[in-house]
Design an enzyme around this catalytic site. Sequence first.
Site, short mmCIF file in Angstrom:
data_model
loop_
_atom_site.label_atom_id
_atom_site.label_comp_id
_atom_site.label_asym_id
_atom_site.label_seq_id
_atom_site.Cartn_x
_atom_site.Cartn_y
_atom_site.Cartn_z
N ASP A 48 3.89 -15.39 -10.14
CA ASP A 48 3.00 -14.71 -9.03
C ASP A 48 1.88 -14.89 -8.67
OD1 ASP A 48 5.28 -13.05 -8.74
OD2 ASP A 48 4.60 -11.13 -9.79
N LYS A 80 3.04 -12.68 -3.87
CA LYS A 80 2.86 -11.77 -2.95
C LYS A 80 1.42 -11.38 -2.53
CE LYS A 80 7.53 -10.06 -3.96
NZ LYS A 80 8.34 -9.05 -4.82
N MET A 112 -3.38 -0.75 -5.99
CA MET A 112 -3.34 -1.14 -4.83
C MET A 112 -3.59 -0.14 -3.86
SD MET A 112 0.75 -2.48 -5.45
CE MET A 112 1.09 -1.14 -6.72
#
Length: 258
Positions: free
Chosen positions: A34, A56, A170
């Site tokens: 990742d 991502k 997030m």
Amino acid sequence: MGKVYIVGAGPGDVELITVKGLRAIQEADVILYDRLINQELLNEASSTTDLVFCGKSPDNHALSQPSINSLLCKFALQGKTVTRLKGGDPFVFGRGGEEAEELSRRSIPFEIIPGITSGIAAPAYAGIPVTHREYSSSVSFITGVSYRGLDEEDYWEHVAKSMDTLCIYMGVKKLPQICQRLMKHGRNPATPIALVHWGTVNHQHTVTGTLSNIVEKAKEVKNPSMIIVGEVVKLREQLQWFETIANESDIPVTQVVG
């Protein structure tokens, strides 16, 4: 039949990966990694290991989640040892559960190797204990968005009243709404809050304030950042240690993929 290891690479500091996770990197035929893993970990892989980037960012996905799931199965069905390397812990907002479900559905052997999640590590490196006998006996790890099917107001009403300390993943883009909703549903506007940007690496940066003023104070802070809400943030003034060491150190800044 091969096997898949779903591995937590930790929050950024290369030394925070587990011994078992490191071995999974060293023994892998293929590594799917990742964006937020420390790229120095890839140096531990064999020179013959295939490296596949699956990173991502909020507005750009190198591979979709279904594509990642399919690749894990494809390589394992070729008889390869596959390491799925994820930032933090794979089962803490890492979508590792979805990948494990697909492997299970296809009867492909797998193991989960936990990692240190940024919700614990970033506050610790900023000098903020998420629990403390005098300030907090409970902590909740949440995201800046509600899960599907739950009304936003219901979600934040529950969150605001649930735990002493909130560690929010997030949430930077929604910081104004988060603060507004926490205050609307009962949190004191003077509640301390911190944002830790790039936690545990040498360019870590922390901004503190209160629910009423943090939006203005942290307007330049971007992802990836952990948000910590609660009285424990007060302890940073006394306990901060890492940023002082990093600023005084001659060690080059740790590089992270992405």
